[in-house]
Every structure is written in structure tokens, then in C-alpha cells.
Design a protein around this motif. Sequence first.
Motif, PDB file in Angstrom:
ATOM      1  N   PHE A 228       0.749  -1.445  -0.300  1.00 58.76           N
ATOM      2  CA  PHE A 228       0.124   0.209  -0.363  1.00 58.76           C
ATOM      3  C   PHE A 228       1.008   1.192   0.018  1.00 58.76           C
ATOM      4  N   THR A 229       0.876   2.148  -0.949  1.00 59.94           N
ATOM      5  CA  THR A 229       1.176   3.550  -1.585  1.00 59.94           C
ATOM      6  C   THR A 229       0.711   4.268  -0.855  1.00 59.94           C
ATOM      7  N   SER A 230       1.682   5.799  -0.033  1.00 58.53           N
ATOM      8  CA  SER A 230       0.594   6.377   0.434  1.00 58.53           C
ATOM      9  C   SER A 230       1.950   8.018   0.257  1.00 58.53           C
ATOM     10  N   GLN A 231       0.682   9.339   1.156  1.00 52.92           N
ATOM     11  CA  GLN A 231       2.063  10.543   1.000  1.00 52.92           C
ATOM     12  C   GLN A 231       1.328  10.789   2.546  1.00 52.92           C
ATOM     13  N   LYS A 232       3.003  11.870   2.764  1.00 54.39           N
ATOM     14  CA  LYS A 232       1.397  12.805   4.130  1.00 54.39           C
ATOM     15  C   LYS A 232       1.317  13.835   3.833  1.00 54.39           C
ATOM     16  N   LEU A 233       0.409  14.689   3.896  1.00 57.13           N
ATOM     17  CA  LEU A 233       0.208  16.052   3.647  1.00 57.13           C
ATOM     18  C   LEU A 233       0.641  17.229   4.994  1.00 57.13           C
ATOM     19  N   GLY A 234       0.187  16.422   5.865  1.00 55.16           N
ATOM     20  CA  GLY A 234       0.711  17.217   6.859  1.00 55.16           C
ATOM     21  C   GLY A 234       0.986  16.393   8.196  1.00 55.16           C
ATOM     22  N   GLN A 235       1.633  16.661   9.093  1.00 55.38           N
ATOM     23  CA  GLN A 235       1.752  15.729  10.649  1.00 55.38           C
ATOM     24  C   GLN A 235       1.944  17.267  11.917  1.00 55.38           C
ATOM     25  N   GLY A 243       1.429  11.195  11.681  1.00 54.38           N
ATOM     26  CA  GLY A 243       0.561  11.494  10.463  1.00 54.38           C
ATOM     27  C   GLY A 243      -0.643  12.423  10.974  1.00 54.38           C
ATOM     28  N   LEU A 244      -0.702  13.893   9.955  1.00 51.64           N
ATOM     29  CA  LEU A 244      -1.551  14.379  10.754  1.00 51.64           C
ATOM     30  C   LEU A 244      -3.390  14.302   9.558  1.00 51.64           C
ATOM     31  N   ILE A 245      -2.404  14.155   7.446  1.00 44.91           N
ATOM     32  CA  ILE A 245      -3.357  13.913   6.719  1.00 44.91           C
ATOM     33  C   ILE A 245      -2.200  13.251   6.572  1.00 44.91           C
ATOM     34  N   VAL A 246      -3.152  11.697   6.487  1.00 45.55           N
ATOM     35  CA  VAL A 246      -2.315  11.417   4.868  1.00 45.55           C
ATOM     36  C   VAL A 246      -3.070  10.867   3.940  1.00 45.55           C
ATOM     37  N   ARG A 247      -2.560  10.839   2.657  1.00 52.27           N
ATOM     38  CA  ARG A 247      -3.340  10.597   1.371  1.00 52.27           C
ATOM     39  C   ARG A 247      -2.725   8.864   0.687  1.00 52.27           C
ATOM     40  N   ALA A 248      -3.853   8.391   0.404  1.00 52.38           N
ATOM     41  CA  ALA A 248      -3.759   6.734  -0.509  1.00 52.38           C
ATOM     42  C   ALA A 248      -3.146   7.664  -1.893  1.00 52.38           C
ATOM     43  N   VAL A 249      -2.481   7.000  -2.024  1.00 51.92           N
ATOM     44  CA  VAL A 249      -1.943   7.804  -3.595  1.00 51.92           C
ATOM     45  C   VAL A 249      -1.116   6.524  -4.384  1.00 51.92           C
ATOM     46  N   ARG A 250      -0.742   6.746  -5.564  1.00 55.33           N
ATOM     47  CA  ARG A 250      -0.495   5.681  -6.558  1.00 55.33           C
ATOM     48  C   ARG A 250       1.197   6.126  -6.655  1.00 55.33           C
ATOM     49  N   ALA A 251       1.845   5.305  -5.989  1.00 55.94           N
ATOM     50  CA  ALA A 251       3.268   5.085  -6.511  1.00 55.94           C
ATOM     51  C   ALA A 251       3.728   4.154  -6.050  1.00 55.94           C
ATOM     52  N   PRO A 252       3.783   3.359  -7.695  1.00 55.04           N
ATOM     53  CA  PRO A 252       4.144   2.033  -7.149  1.00 55.04           C
ATOM     54  C   PRO A 252       6.179   1.884  -7.661  1.00 55.04           C
ATOM     55  N   GLU A 253       6.955   2.867  -7.625  1.00 56.02           N
ATOM     56  CA  GLU A 253       8.085   3.143  -7.664  1.00 56.02           C
ATOM     57  C   GLU A 253       8.906   2.629  -6.081  1.00 56.02           C
ATOM     58  N   LEU A 254       7.663   2.761  -5.061  1.00 56.84           N
ATOM     59  CA  LEU A 254       8.526   2.670  -3.710  1.00 56.84           C
ATOM     60  C   LEU A 254       8.697   1.123  -3.578  1.00 56.84           C
ATOM     61  N   ILE A 255       7.271   0.048  -4.434  1.00 53.44           N
ATOM     62  CA  ILE A 255       7.708  -1.378  -4.363  1.00 53.44           C
ATOM     63  C   ILE A 255       9.028  -2.287  -4.025  1.00 53.44           C
TER      64      ILE A 255
END
Length: 418
Positions: A228-235, A243-255
Motif C-alpha cells: 500500500f502506498t501513501s503520502q503525508k500531507l501534514g504532520q 501523521g496528521l493528514i495521510v492520503r492513499a496515492v499511486r506510487a508504484p516506484e516504492l514497491i
Amino acid sequence: MAVVYPDNLAALGVCRALGVLGIRVTVLSSDRTAPGQYSRYATRVACPAQSGEAELIDFLVEFGRAQQPNPVLFLTDDASIVALHRHRHLLENYYRFPLAPWPVLRRIMLKDQLYRSLEGVVPLPRTCVPIHERQLADVAGDVGYPALIKPLLRCLSDSADLNGPPFEKLFGSKAVRVHTFTALTDAYRTASAHGFRVVVQEEIEGPPTSLYSLGLYAARHGGVKATFTSQKLGQVPADFGDGLIVRAVRAPELIPLGERVIRHVGYYGIADIEFKWDARAKLFKLLDINPRPWLWINLLTACGVNLSYAAYLDALGRPINPTLFDQRDFQTRWISMRGFLVSLIRSLGAKRHDGDLLGLLRHCRGQRIGPLFNVKDPLFRMFLSPGYWRDAWLQASREIQRLHTSPGAISGHPLLNE
């Protein structure tokens, strides 16, 4: 049965993820303010506090001995992982651990071991591990400024004082940024005085939105089964916080980066691998690995990646079908309202009027979930419990008292030297 310890927000996420599938869940709790025990999907069993380690281990042995077949044990914070793995050889007679043994965990939980193990495996920030203060001048030359000071493991120090705070209580955040040699020396001395060994690391420039995460489950045999890949938008705190705001994102390069790490260290279990995008180098650099459920693990479950269930299946020796754990959501946001309240208080205390909170509010648009509220599991029992209000008052009183006393340091653990 699944047994979850200790009770916290991560534990609540595990209880819901397993309970909704009909799996019997017991949460072990010594704190009536913790949320997992109030879930409709869990049964609370009172247990000794972690500070009484011998008593806790005796309790776990007796509780586990009474269960048949052996339950699956989920550990939800770093301190419990360290404490219980000192006794894993005994506890494995009564529990199934969906988690690698201590020699592997040590390589990824202690930051000096982590960065040393992964040198040349994945991109890393420049990092040095000073042993003596006299090495700081060379360290500063290698790392440069601004530099970050981080503890080897923030919940543990080498001090024998049992009453002191963890690293983030001592410094106010998970890391300390320094711009000068004087500030570096002062921070190093403060950390050392409280028993914390540290690493000094280059700071990768960029806002919290440069922080990405790869959540995964790696099977005991067979490699990574769910991602599962995600991005922090705030902490909070804004620079080095939770984490304060975390969004599910498409970041296949992390896998592939995560798979390379897991394969190299021989890890199995749930993991949260943290990366930061280095805009100058045009690549992701690994910052940390958390080998346990974390604060916003319920976001993964909501998006179709139930890591707790994957761990449960693996602990029972059942096959894990990766197609059942595909990430199907790349939009939903996880938002901590408590974090917003803390941010507001910090802003007012610092008399900031720079629009930070307005920027965070703009990130809240769209589909969202939080750590506590769930229509199917409203936790109403929490606010009807006298024990909740009693323990909340006692904790608040202790925190106020702590503010009026000098901070100590936390207990040492032999595992750090094994």
C-alpha cells in the motif's frame, strides 16, 4: 484468537480489521483511556503495565497457556516489541508471532544498524553515528548543515532512570534540526546526558508532502504479499511528527525498493517503510522502517489492503492470495482531529499567522476517514466508562506534574547491547 498488545490507536485498527472478518480478538490493556478495548470487535482483558516487565511476562504466559489453539500475538508499539522479544523463546510456547525474530528486528529498529545494513541496497541520506563528542566536528563535515539528530530508538535509552520521557518528549519532536556546530554539540550533550545514543543525518529538503510510505506484509516464506502506498500531507509537529493528514496515492516506484529491503534483511511481518523524495537527487531515500501496525493502519484496511489479516493468515500457516490485498483506492485521506487540535494550540502558542492551518484544511477535501470514528463501531462505551474518566484524569495530573519537574531518562534495555 488474535491477541493485541498494547492498546492504542494502532491496536484499534487491528481489532477492527480482524473483528469485521469474524475473527475473535482480545485486546490486553492496562490503560482505560486506550481505544481498542471499547471496540465492538474486541474483548478487553486487563493486564499489568509494561513497566512491570516480569509481572507482564508471567501474565502473558498464564493467559496464553489457557488458550487453545495458540493465539496470534500482535504487538503495536516499539517498546512492547523490545520488551517481549527478550522473552520470545518462552512466549512462543503459547503464542504465534507474525513477526521476524529479534536479530532481524534489531537490524531495522536501531537506526545505526538500519543504515549500515542498507548501505548500497537502497538510496539513504548521508548518516554518521558519533560515539564520542570529539567526533562531532568530523561528523558535521561529512553530513553538512542543516543536520538532523535522531535517537537509535526513541523509546529506549541507556539510562537506568525509570521515570524519564522518550526522545520526543525530551526534545518535543522525533528529531532535532541543527544549523551550527554549537547547536549540534548542545543537542548531542543533552541526548547523551539522558542516555540516548544518536545518529546525525543530512536533512533532505522538502515539505511534509515529500514524505511517502510503503505499507506491506512480507510472508515468512514467499516474500512481499501485500503493499500500500501513501503520502503525508501534514504532520504534527510540522517538521518531525506523526501523521496528521495521510492520503492513499499511486506510487508504484516504492514497491521494488521495499521488496529489495525486505529481501536483504530477511524480514517478515507487517512493516511501514518511510521514504522522502529528494528533489535534487531525483529519487526516493529511505528514512525509517516500523515493523508493526502504526497510527493510520486503518486507512490501508479501508482501501482494501488488510495487512492485519495477511499477518493472521501467515501466522496460522495459511496461504495468502495477493489478489485479495490489492490497493483499490488512491484518493481517500486519513485525518487526525486530535492532531488538528494540537496544531491549533501550537500555532496559537507560537502566535503564528502564516496560514499553515488553512493549508492543511485545503488538504482535507474529498473522501476521508479518521482513527476513531467508524459508523459500524462508534466506541460509545468509552465515554460511559468510569474507568476511562478516572485514568484520563490521572494521566492529565501526571503530565502537569511532569511539566514542573526536570525530565529524566528512560530505562535501559540489554537488548540494545546484544
